[in-house]
Design a protein around this motif. Sequence first.
Motif, short mmCIF file in Angstrom:
data_model
loop_
_atom_site.label_atom_id
_atom_site.label_comp_id
_atom_site.label_asym_id
_atom_site.label_seq_id
_atom_site.Cartn_x
_atom_site.Cartn_y
_atom_site.Cartn_z
N LEU A 92 11.91 19.23 1.81
CA LEU A 92 12.41 18.33 0.76
C LEU A 92 13.56 17.38 1.19
CD1 LEU A 92 12.89 21.05 -2.31
CD2 LEU A 92 11.15 19.02 -2.27
N ASP A 93 14.17 17.93 2.35
CA ASP A 93 15.18 17.09 2.97
C ASP A 93 14.81 15.88 4.19
OD1 ASP A 93 14.69 18.79 5.11
OD2 ASP A 93 16.81 19.42 5.53
N GLY A 94 13.45 16.00 4.22
CA GLY A 94 12.80 14.94 5.23
C GLY A 94 12.70 15.53 6.41
N PRO A 198 -1.26 11.52 3.61
CA PRO A 198 -1.35 10.21 3.10
C PRO A 198 -0.31 9.84 1.93
CG PRO A 198 -3.46 11.14 2.87
CD PRO A 198 -2.70 12.28 3.33
N ASN A 199 0.30 8.49 2.17
CA ASN A 199 1.07 8.09 1.16
C ASN A 199 2.62 8.49 1.36
OD1 ASN A 199 -0.84 6.90 -0.57
ND2 ASN A 199 -1.34 8.84 -1.48
N VAL A 200 2.63 9.31 2.36
CA VAL A 200 3.84 9.37 2.89
C VAL A 200 4.29 8.30 3.84
CG1 VAL A 200 5.37 11.10 4.17
CG2 VAL A 200 3.74 11.83 2.71
N GLN A 201 5.76 7.82 3.83
CA GLN A 201 5.99 6.75 4.86
C GLN A 201 6.86 7.47 5.95
OE1 GLN A 201 9.54 3.84 4.28
NE2 GLN A 201 7.84 2.91 3.29
N LEU A 202 6.34 6.89 7.12
CA LEU A 202 6.87 7.37 8.52
C LEU A 202 7.55 5.99 9.08
CD1 LEU A 202 4.72 10.04 10.02
CD2 LEU A 202 6.50 10.36 8.75
N SER A 203 8.58 6.39 9.65
CA SER A 203 9.60 5.29 10.68
C SER A 203 9.65 5.59 12.01
CB SER A 203 10.78 4.88 9.82
OG SER A 203 10.52 4.09 8.63
N PHE A 204 9.29 4.96 12.84
CA PHE A 204 9.56 5.27 14.20
C PHE A 204 10.61 4.45 14.93
CE2 PHE A 204 7.68 4.27 18.75
CZ PHE A 204 8.46 5.07 19.10
N PHE A 205 11.65 5.00 15.50
CA PHE A 205 12.85 4.47 15.80
C PHE A 205 13.03 4.44 17.32
CE2 PHE A 205 13.74 5.56 11.57
CZ PHE A 205 14.56 4.49 10.94
N ALA A 206 13.57 3.52 18.10
CA ALA A 206 14.00 3.71 19.45
C ALA A 206 15.07 2.78 19.66
CB ALA A 206 12.75 3.42 20.38
N VAL A 247 9.78 0.61 13.37
CA VAL A 247 8.87 0.01 12.66
C VAL A 247 8.36 1.10 11.35
CG1 VAL A 247 7.26 1.23 14.22
CG2 VAL A 247 6.31 -0.65 12.93
N TYR A 248 7.88 0.77 10.48
CA TYR A 248 7.68 1.96 9.46
C TYR A 248 6.20 1.66 8.72
CZ TYR A 248 8.88 -1.57 5.58
OH TYR A 248 8.96 -2.43 4.86
N LYS A 249 5.55 2.78 8.37
CA LYS A 249 4.12 2.45 7.81
C LYS A 249 4.16 3.57 6.75
CE LYS A 249 -0.65 2.71 9.58
NZ LYS A 249 -0.71 1.15 9.52
N VAL A 279 10.79 10.87 8.23
CA VAL A 279 10.22 10.45 6.91
C VAL A 279 11.04 9.74 6.17
CG1 VAL A 279 9.59 11.32 4.53
CG2 VAL A 279 9.02 12.60 6.60
N THR A 280 10.70 8.49 5.75
CA THR A 280 11.48 7.19 4.75
C THR A 280 11.15 6.76 3.63
OG1 THR A 280 10.41 5.69 6.32
CG2 THR A 280 12.55 6.42 7.13
N ASN A 281 11.74 6.16 3.10
CA ASN A 281 11.26 5.83 1.64
C ASN A 281 11.80 4.16 1.66
OD1 ASN A 281 10.17 5.73 -0.92
ND2 ASN A 281 12.27 6.27 -1.85
N PHE A 282 11.67 3.37 2.37
CA PHE A 282 11.90 2.02 2.33
C PHE A 282 10.94 1.37 1.40
CE2 PHE A 282 12.84 2.66 6.96
CZ PHE A 282 14.41 2.78 6.86
N ASP A 283 11.51 0.49 0.55
CA ASP A 283 10.53 -0.30 -0.45
C ASP A 283 10.21 -1.75 0.00
OD1 ASP A 283 12.92 -1.63 -1.21
OD2 ASP A 283 13.11 -0.85 -2.98
N GLY A 284 10.74 -2.14 1.02
CA GLY A 284 10.50 -3.64 1.57
C GLY A 284 11.52 -4.52 1.07
N SER A 285 12.63 -4.22 0.46
CA SER A 285 13.53 -5.00 0.17
C SER A 285 14.85 -4.91 1.00
CB SER A 285 14.23 -4.90 -1.55
OG SER A 285 14.54 -3.39 -1.48
N GLU A 286 14.99 -3.72 1.80
CA GLU A 286 16.00 -3.79 2.72
C GLU A 286 15.83 -4.71 3.85
OE1 GLU A 286 13.70 -1.64 2.07
OE2 GLU A 286 14.34 0.48 1.08
N ASN A 287 16.97 -5.01 4.00
CA ASN A 287 16.99 -5.98 5.38
C ASN A 287 16.90 -5.04 6.61
OD1 ASN A 287 19.71 -4.85 6.41
ND2 ASN A 287 20.56 -6.52 4.83
#
Length: 302
Positions: A92-94, A198-206, A247-249, A279-287
Amino acid sequence: MPTQLTKIALIDTTTLSDTMTFSVVQDGAAEASRQVISIEPNTVMIENERELIHSKNYNITVAGLFTSAANATKLNTWATNQTPLVFSGFGLDGSILHAEGTIQMNRGFENRLSFRFTSLREAKGGYISSTGKHSSEMSYCKNGLALYEWGDGDADGLANGWTDADSIADSFTSGVQSINNDSGDDASLERTIYFPFPNVQLSFFANFTTVTVHTDLNLSIEAYDNSETIIGSATEADVAATGVRVVYKDLPASTNYIKVKVNAADDDIASFKEPTLQVTNFDGSENITTKRLSYEFVEFNT
C-alpha cells in the motif's frame, strides 16, 4: 510486525505462462487472498542475560480461496518439486517486493480450494559483499532494484545485478557507474525485473554525475509479455545534462516483466549513480521538476 501486500505474483521463469497473481480480497480478484511479509529476529542469550540477534527469519505468507482446482494443483506441484520461483509484489505504501525462493504448502480445506503457502528463509541480513545480493534473496522497499546493493562486489567495473551485453561499462568507483560506448553501435546497461501487474505505473530514476557526450543518451522502460515479446515500444527519456533523470510507464495489459535501461549511442560517455525503480502515480500534468522530486534512493538494509 507483518506487512500486508496489495498484490503478489509467483513466477516460474522457465514457464512464464504459469505465472500466478494474488490480490487482496477487496480488489475482487479471482484468487482473493491475503499476503503478508514478516521479518523476525532469531536471538540467543549471552552473558548477563543479554540477547544477541544472530540471524533473521524472512517470510512471505499467502492465504485465500481458489476458484480453480487447476491452480491448486499448480501450487502443490511447485511446493512438492521445490521449484525455484521469483516473487514479485507491491504494498500500500509503494514498497516493491522482489524475492527468489521456493514455497511450502499447507493443506487446504473445503475440498482443498482454500490455500496457505509460505516462503521462509533464514539469513543474517544485509548484502553479501562478494555478489551484492541480499543475504535473504529478498528485498522489500521503495526501490524495485534493491535485491542487489548499488555497488560492485566482484570488482568487474559493472554494478551488481546489471547486464552489459556490449561492454560499455567503463568503471565503477565510489558508487558511480561510468559508461563509455565504443562498441560502434547503440548499446545499453539493463536490469530485468519481473512485475506482472498491468495498469501499475513504474518510474525509473538515475542521478547522472557527468554527461560528456550525449548523441542519444537516454533512460528507457520496456514491457514484455509471457512469450518474452516486447509490448509496443520502449518509453524513453533523453539525458542531456547532469542531475536526476526519470522515465515512467503505465504497464500495458499482458505485462510479465520489464527491462530498465541506460541507453547510449556510439561514442556516448557519461556516469550515473543510485538508480531506483518506484511505483508512481504521475498523471502527465506534472512538470519534469516535480517528477524528479519523487526520486528517493533507498536499499533494503534489513
